[in-house]
Structures are given as C-alpha cells and as structure tokens.
Design an enzyme around this catalytic site. Structure first.
Site, PDB file in Angstrom:
ATOM      1  N   HIS A   1     -10.197  -5.035  -3.521  1.00 20.36           N
ATOM      2  CA  HIS A   1      -8.864  -5.223  -2.938  1.00 20.36           C
ATOM      3  C   HIS A   1      -8.974  -5.656  -1.489  1.00 20.36           C
ATOM      4  O   HIS A   1      -9.804  -5.138  -0.730  1.00 20.36           O
ATOM      5  CB  HIS A   1      -8.001  -3.966  -3.059  1.00 20.36           C
TER       6      HIS A   1
ATOM      7  N   ASP B   1       0.850  -1.193   0.000  1.00 25.32           N
ATOM      8  CA  ASP B   1       0.000   0.000   0.000  1.00 25.32           C
ATOM      9  C   ASP B   1       0.889   1.247   0.000  1.00 25.32           C
ATOM     10  O   ASP B   1       1.860   1.329   0.742  1.00 25.32           O
ATOM     11  CB  ASP B   1      -0.924  -0.005   1.233  1.00 25.32           C
ATOM     12  N   ILE B   2       0.534   2.198  -0.822  1.00 22.82           N
ATOM     13  CA  ILE B   2       1.346   3.408  -0.975  1.00 22.82           C
ATOM     14  C   ILE B   2       1.295   4.292   0.271  1.00 22.82           C
ATOM     15  O   ILE B   2       2.186   5.120   0.491  1.00 22.82           O
ATOM     16  CB  ILE B   2       0.880   4.191  -2.236  1.00 22.82           C
TER      17      ILE B   2
ATOM     18  N   HIS C   1      -7.131  -5.625   1.963  1.00 21.76           N
ATOM     19  CA  HIS C   1      -6.038  -5.058   2.767  1.00 21.76           C
ATOM     20  C   HIS C   1      -5.537  -6.130   3.734  1.00 21.76           C
ATOM     21  O   HIS C   1      -6.347  -6.783   4.411  1.00 21.76           O
ATOM     22  CB  HIS C   1      -6.546  -3.899   3.638  1.00 21.76           C
TER      23      HIS C   1
ATOM     24  N   ASN D   1     -13.195  -2.798   2.095  1.00 20.52           N
ATOM     25  CA  ASN D   1     -14.176  -1.729   2.176  1.00 20.52           C
ATOM     26  C   ASN D   1     -15.168  -1.881   1.027  1.00 20.52           C
ATOM     27  O   ASN D   1     -14.780  -2.284  -0.085  1.00 20.52           O
ATOM     28  CB  ASN D   1     -13.505  -0.356   2.118  1.00 20.52           C
TER      29      ASN D   1
ATOM     30  N   GLN E   1     -14.217   3.202   1.029  1.00 19.83           N
ATOM     31  CA  GLN E   1     -13.624   2.691  -0.212  1.00 19.83           C
ATOM     32  C   GLN E   1     -13.285   3.862  -1.131  1.00 19.83           C
ATOM     33  O   GLN E   1     -14.150   4.682  -1.460  1.00 19.83           O
ATOM     34  CB  GLN E   1     -14.587   1.717  -0.921  1.00 19.83           C
TER      35      GLN E   1
HETATM   36  P1  AMP Z   1      -9.744   1.737   0.096  1.00 26.07           P
HETATM   37  O1  AMP Z   1      -9.875   2.942   0.937  1.00 26.07           O
HETATM   38  O2  AMP Z   1     -10.207   0.473   0.772  1.00 26.07           O
HETATM   39  O3  AMP Z   1     -10.322   1.916  -1.290  1.00 26.07           O
HETATM   40  O4  AMP Z   1      -8.183   1.499  -0.073  1.00 26.07           O
HETATM   41  C1  AMP Z   1      -7.443   1.970  -1.155  1.00 26.07           C
HETATM   42  C2  AMP Z   1      -6.007   1.814  -0.762  1.00 26.07           C
HETATM   43  O5  AMP Z   1      -5.230   1.909  -1.941  1.00 26.07           O
HETATM   44  C3  AMP Z   1      -5.512   2.881   0.204  1.00 26.07           C
HETATM   45  O6  AMP Z   1      -5.003   2.250   1.384  1.00 26.07           O
HETATM   46  C4  AMP Z   1      -4.436   3.611  -0.587  1.00 26.07           C
HETATM   47  O7  AMP Z   1      -3.351   4.015   0.218  1.00 26.07           O
HETATM   48  C5  AMP Z   1      -4.041   2.564  -1.615  1.00 26.07           C
HETATM   49  N1  AMP Z   1      -3.498   3.087  -2.865  1.00 26.07           N
HETATM   50  C6  AMP Z   1      -4.030   4.059  -3.645  1.00 26.07           C
HETATM   51  N2  AMP Z   1      -3.263   4.261  -4.733  1.00 26.07           N
HETATM   52  C7  AMP Z   1      -2.234   3.377  -4.643  1.00 26.07           C
HETATM   53  C8  AMP Z   1      -1.099   3.086  -5.470  1.00 26.07           C
HETATM   54  N3  AMP Z   1      -0.868   3.751  -6.616  1.00 26.07           N
HETATM   55  N4  AMP Z   1      -0.237   2.133  -5.056  1.00 26.07           N
HETATM   56  C9  AMP Z   1      -0.453   1.460  -3.901  1.00 26.07           C
HETATM   57  N5  AMP Z   1      -1.509   1.674  -3.094  1.00 26.07           N
HETATM   58  C10 AMP Z   1      -2.385   2.622  -3.450  1.00 26.07           C
END
Ligand code: AMP
Ligand code: ZN
Length: 112
Positions: free
Chosen positions: A99, A30-31, A101, A86, A93
């Site tokens: 995805h 996760d970024i 986590h 989520n 979300q």
């Molecule tokens: P959600 O809030 O469940 O949709 O989670 C989306 C997740 O994706 C968040 O924890 C972000 O930090 C992660 N995220 C968004 N863009 C990227 C990316 N380019 N690379 C890795 N993780 C990402």
C-alpha cells in the site's frame, strides 16, 4: 491471503471509504489518518511488501504513483504531499498487502 484485511476490502467483505477503483487499483481513506489528507492506494493483486514486487508488476506499481498523484490533485493537496511505503514489521508495516500512503494538507511535515 484470506486473512488479509485489504483483500477483504477489495472483495467488499469489509467496508472502506473508497476514493477510486478500477480493475487493477483501489484507493481509500486511511481509517486512522496521520495528516489532514491521508489515503492509501493499493494494487488489487495481493503483493505482501514492496520487496515482493516482481518485474511483471512494474506497470502496476507505476500505476499506483499515477493514481496517487491524480487523487492528491483532486483532494486539494496538489503536488505537495508525502508518499510512504513501509516494508517489514520493523519499519512499521502493519498490513502485509502492498500500500502506498499519501499524506498531505495543512500542518506539514506529515509524520507517521
Ligand atoms: P502500515 O503501517 O504501513 O502497514 O499502514 C497500514 C495502514 O492501514 C495504517 O495507516 C492503518 O491506519 C490503515 N488501516 C488499517 N485497517 C484499515 C481499514 N480497515 N481501513 C482503512 N485503513 C486501514
Ligand atoms: Zn491482500
């Protein structure tokens, strides 16, 4: 779908720190980590939300859990980790590509 950031990661159009990849599944860090170990496991198939999973997807969604567990073991969190999906904007979300986590490591509980 073409605007989907995770589809772009799958296509190699956006970089990500990949942990695992096969024909069906991709895992990457996760970024913006919310725990010492925080990675995402996603299907390569574009499924927007958990509620959009169909019966045909049962093997694929099961695989997310199996690969997640395997990677959690490899990354040293063993069998102490949190799994979060989520569903929908109000749940938090932000990316509408299914995805899983995986959060773990020192300092639990791992909140998001
Ligand atoms: P959600 O809030 O469940 O949709 O989670 C989306 C997740 O994706 C968040 O924890 C972000 O930090 C992660 N995220 C968004 N863009 C990227 C990316 N380019 N690379 C890795 N993780 C990402
Ligand atoms: Zn997508």
């Amino acid at each position: 779908m073409n605007d989907c950031i995770f589809c772009k990661i799958i296509a190699g159009e956006i970089p990500a720190k990949k942990l695992y990849e096969d024909d069906d599944v991709l895992a990457f860090w996760d970024i913006s980590p919310k725990a010492p170990v925080h990675f995402l496991v996603i299907p390569k198939k574009h499924i927007p939300r958990p509620v959009d999973v169909k019966e045909d997807d049962d093997p694929l969604t099961g695989k997310l859990f199996r690969i997640g567990a395997q990677l959690a073991g490899e990354k040293g969190v063993g069998d102490d980790y949190r799994v979060i999906f989520n569903n929908g904007e109000k749940s938090g979300q932000e990316v509408f590509h299914l995805h899983m986590h995986i959060l773990g490591g020192k300092g639990k509980p791992w909140a998001m």
